[in-house]
Design a protein around this motif. Structure first.
Motif, PDB file in Angstrom:
ATOM      1  N   ALA A  40      10.526  24.702   5.576  1.00 35.24           N
ATOM      2  CA  ALA A  40      10.465  26.010   6.211  1.00 35.24           C
ATOM      3  C   ALA A  40      12.080  25.998   6.997  1.00 35.24           C
ATOM      4  N   THR A  41      12.161  24.791   7.548  1.00 36.28           N
ATOM      5  CA  THR A  41      13.699  24.777   8.299  1.00 36.28           C
ATOM      6  C   THR A  41      14.868  23.963   7.652  1.00 36.28           C
ATOM      7  N   GLY A  42      14.295  22.999   6.508  1.00 32.55           N
ATOM      8  CA  GLY A  42      15.315  22.132   5.924  1.00 32.55           C
ATOM      9  C   GLY A  42      15.721  21.010   6.763  1.00 32.55           C
ATOM     10  N   ARG A  43      14.762  20.975   7.882  1.00 31.01           N
ATOM     11  CA  ARG A  43      15.321  19.714   8.773  1.00 31.01           C
ATOM     12  C   ARG A  43      14.145  18.424   8.514  1.00 31.01           C
ATOM     13  N   GLN A  44      14.584  17.275   8.775  1.00 29.26           N
ATOM     14  CA  GLN A  44      13.666  16.138   8.738  1.00 29.26           C
ATOM     15  C   GLN A  44      12.626  16.263   9.750  1.00 29.26           C
ATOM     16  N   ALA A  45      11.300  16.101   9.027  1.00 25.16           N
ATOM     17  CA  ALA A  45      10.294  16.182  10.291  1.00 25.16           C
ATOM     18  C   ALA A  45       9.633  14.973  10.539  1.00 25.16           C
ATOM     19  N   ARG A  46       9.719  13.990   9.489  1.00 21.64           N
ATOM     20  CA  ARG A  46       9.100  12.613   9.957  1.00 21.64           C
ATOM     21  C   ARG A  46       9.652  11.631   8.948  1.00 21.64           C
ATOM     22  N   GLU A  47       9.353  10.368   8.902  1.00 21.63           N
ATOM     23  CA  GLU A  47       9.850   9.291   7.853  1.00 21.63           C
ATOM     24  C   GLU A  47       8.603   9.021   7.142  1.00 21.63           C
ATOM     25  N   VAL A  48       8.798   8.480   6.059  1.00 24.35           N
ATOM     26  CA  VAL A  48       7.755   7.685   5.015  1.00 24.35           C
ATOM     27  C   VAL A  48       8.036   6.211   4.768  1.00 24.35           C
ATOM     28  N   ASP A  49       7.358   5.311   4.902  1.00 27.38           N
ATOM     29  CA  ASP A  49       7.688   3.735   4.538  1.00 27.38           C
ATOM     30  C   ASP A  49       7.662   3.745   3.009  1.00 27.38           C
ATOM     31  N   PHE A  50       8.584   2.800   2.695  1.00 31.96           N
ATOM     32  CA  PHE A  50       8.454   2.605   1.331  1.00 31.96           C
ATOM     33  C   PHE A  50       8.012   1.217   1.010  1.00 31.96           C
ATOM     34  N   ALA A  51       7.167   0.862   0.097  1.00 32.50           N
ATOM     35  CA  ALA A  51       6.338  -0.378  -0.246  1.00 32.50           C
ATOM     36  C   ALA A  51       7.308  -1.390  -0.923  1.00 32.50           C
ATOM     37  N   SER A  52       7.153  -2.549  -0.628  1.00 28.19           N
ATOM     38  CA  SER A  52       7.936  -3.543  -1.120  1.00 28.19           C
ATOM     39  C   SER A  52       6.848  -3.964  -2.229  1.00 28.19           C
ATOM     40  N   VAL A  53       7.429  -4.707  -3.167  1.00 27.23           N
ATOM     41  CA  VAL A  53       6.248  -5.456  -4.197  1.00 27.23           C
ATOM     42  C   VAL A  53       5.264  -5.995  -3.747  1.00 27.23           C
ATOM     43  N   GLU A  54       5.377  -6.654  -2.493  1.00 25.03           N
ATOM     44  CA  GLU A  54       4.479  -7.549  -1.951  1.00 25.03           C
ATOM     45  C   GLU A  54       3.315  -6.393  -1.285  1.00 25.03           C
ATOM     46  N   GLU A  55       3.910  -5.229  -1.034  1.00 26.41           N
ATOM     47  CA  GLU A  55       2.841  -4.491  -0.486  1.00 26.41           C
ATOM     48  C   GLU A  55       2.131  -3.735  -1.504  1.00 26.41           C
ATOM     49  N   VAL A  56       2.721  -3.428  -2.591  1.00 29.17           N
ATOM     50  CA  VAL A  56       2.108  -3.284  -4.048  1.00 29.17           C
ATOM     51  C   VAL A  56       1.010  -4.233  -4.397  1.00 29.17           C
ATOM     52  N   ASP A  57       1.319  -5.495  -4.161  1.00 32.89           N
ATOM     53  CA  ASP A  57       0.364  -6.435  -4.592  1.00 32.89           C
ATOM     54  C   ASP A  57      -0.891  -6.381  -3.870  1.00 32.89           C
ATOM     55  N   ARG A  58      -0.776  -6.072  -2.283  1.00 34.19           N
ATOM     56  CA  ARG A  58      -1.914  -5.754  -1.292  1.00 34.19           C
ATOM     57  C   ARG A  58      -2.779  -4.775  -1.874  1.00 34.19           C
ATOM     58  N   ALA A  59      -2.084  -3.634  -2.297  1.00 34.28           N
ATOM     59  CA  ALA A  59      -2.916  -2.542  -2.537  1.00 34.28           C
ATOM     60  C   ALA A  59      -3.593  -2.887  -3.882  1.00 34.28           C
ATOM     61  N   VAL A  60      -3.028  -3.282  -5.007  1.00 41.55           N
ATOM     62  CA  VAL A  60      -3.972  -3.642  -6.041  1.00 41.55           C
ATOM     63  C   VAL A  60      -4.860  -4.754  -5.875  1.00 41.55           C
ATOM     64  N   ALA A  61      -4.535  -5.885  -4.875  1.00 41.54           N
ATOM     65  CA  ALA A  61      -5.400  -6.766  -4.689  1.00 41.54           C
ATOM     66  C   ALA A  61      -6.754  -6.198  -3.933  1.00 41.54           C
ATOM     67  N   ALA A  62      -6.440  -5.349  -3.134  1.00 38.27           N
ATOM     68  CA  ALA A  62      -7.732  -4.653  -2.590  1.00 38.27           C
ATOM     69  C   ALA A  62      -8.571  -3.803  -3.485  1.00 38.27           C
ATOM     70  N   ALA A  63      -8.142  -3.289  -4.665  1.00 34.75           N
ATOM     71  CA  ALA A  63      -8.561  -2.640  -5.289  1.00 34.75           C
ATOM     72  C   ALA A  63      -9.382  -3.318  -6.294  1.00 34.75           C
ATOM     73  N   ARG A  64      -8.696  -4.583  -6.728  1.00 32.63           N
ATOM     74  CA  ARG A  64      -9.256  -5.393  -7.582  1.00 32.63           C
ATOM     75  C   ARG A  64     -10.591  -6.010  -7.008  1.00 32.63           C
ATOM     76  N   ALA A  65     -10.397  -6.514  -5.346  1.00 36.14           N
ATOM     77  CA  ALA A  65     -11.651  -7.206  -4.845  1.00 36.14           C
ATOM     78  C   ALA A  65     -12.882  -6.193  -4.466  1.00 36.14           C
ATOM     79  N   ALA A  66     -12.587  -5.008  -4.720  1.00 34.38           N
ATOM     80  CA  ALA A  66     -13.653  -3.849  -4.464  1.00 34.38           C
ATOM     81  C   ALA A  66     -14.294  -3.838  -5.750  1.00 34.38           C
ATOM     82  N   PHE A  67     -13.684  -3.946  -7.017  1.00 37.20           N
ATOM     83  CA  PHE A  67     -14.039  -3.724  -8.262  1.00 37.20           C
ATOM     84  C   PHE A  67     -15.472  -4.066  -8.479  1.00 37.20           C
ATOM     85  N   PRO A  68     -15.649  -5.515  -8.512  1.00 37.27           N
ATOM     86  CA  PRO A  68     -17.000  -5.963  -9.004  1.00 37.27           C
ATOM     87  C   PRO A  68     -18.205  -5.053  -8.029  1.00 37.27           C
TER      88      PRO A  68
END
Length: 299
Positions: A40-68
């Motif tokens: 609406a204003t074209g101004r920056q409202a906030r920031e978003v964190d970008f994930a590293s490969v290690e953080e992607v690994d953590r997300a996938v590991a959490a999903a894999r651990a929950a699967f069984p």
């Protein structure tokens, strides 16, 4: 029993939007962030964190651990949770629409329409007991009986565009988790808050921690296409080398191993906009994986 969370801090009030991993908001650790603008204003409202490969690994590991445990959950229990997710999304649709308006710029009526389309898919997923039914044909050929069973695969992933930050994820995760899979979502970093809120509502509905890692915002120095291949091939499928092509320039006629919405030559411009990221694994890599699975079965 449905889990009741403390009233979450509004995502729009936060200076930095993090990730949703293992059933909780997680601050990024890569040291890299990107801007989220108020259209609406074209101004920056906030920031978003970008994930590293290690953080992607953590997300996938959490999903894999929950699967069984999630796979072993009865269909009736999973269906009950899907109904609760659907009802919570419906109850919070105006809050979710406000997130879409604030970060994407859709007017409230358009944002509510997007959520309505997503709710249709959640409602469809509540019919999973019928959708998972198999089949059996006796004497399909002389002395040959044919049966069909449907089973979850494990961890599956979705990469969604900026223009439908609620609807497209809800095209993906409801059927995936209702069928017994766990899910990792890489939403657009342009409007990240709505997918995170959907992750919170899943937990509130009674879904186990880890079955949905929503909001892993990956946009490293490398091209986002490489990130998609990293996430879907190496981290989820388990290939040692990402023999993938991500984008709209797929080889015509090749059969994809992973493509929820595979590109067709006659698809229109709107479809191409809604699915800017696609993944295709080369056939030779697919055959290698299939051969290794067959060898494992004979061991």
């Amino acid at each position: 029993m449905t889990q009741t969370l403390a009233k979450p801090t509004s995502l729009l009030d936060q200076a930095v939007v993090g990730h949703w991993i293992g059933g909780q908001r997680v601050a990024g650790t890569s040291g890299r962030r990107g801007p989220v603008f108020d259209p609406a204003t074209g101004r920056q409202a906030r920031e978003v964190d970008f994930a590293s490969v290690e953080e992607v690994d953590r997300a996938v590991a959490a999903a894999r651990a929950a699967f069984p445990a999630w796979r072993a959950t009865s269909i009736s229990k999973r269906t009950d949770i899907m109904f609760r997710i659907r009802n919570l999304v419906e109850a919070h649709r105006h809050d979710l629409a406000a997130l879409l308006t604030a970060e994407h710029g859709k007017v409230p009526s358009d944002a509510l329409g997007e959520l309505a389309r997503g709710l249709e898919n959640l409602e469809f997923a509540t019919g999973i007991p019928n959708l998972l039914k198999g089949g059996f044909s006796e004497q399909a050929s002389s002395g040959v009986d044919v049966f069909q069973i449907r089973q979850p695969l494990g961890v599956v992933a979705g990469i969604t565009p900026f223009n439908f930050p609620a609807m497209v994820p809800m095209w993906m995760f409801p059927i995936a988790i209702a069928a017994g899979n766990t899910f990792v979502l890489k939403p657009s970093e342009k409007d990240p808050s709505c997918p995170l809120r959907l992750g919170e509502l899943m937990l509130e509905a009674g879904a186990p921690e880890g079955i949905g890692a929503a909001g892993v915002h990956t946009n490293p120095v490398a091209s986002p296409r490489h990130v998609a291949a990293e996430l879907l091939c190496q981290r989820v499928v388990g290939l040692d080398q990402a023999a993938a092509q991500v984008g709209q320039g797929l080889h015509a006629g090749e059969e994809p191993l992973l493509a929820g919405q595979h590109a067709q030559p006659e698809e229109d411009q709107q479809q191409r906009q809604a699915h800017p990221l696609r993944l295709q694994v080369h056939r030779q890599e697919r055959d290698v994986v299939a051969d290794e699975e067959q060898e494992g079965e004979h061991d």
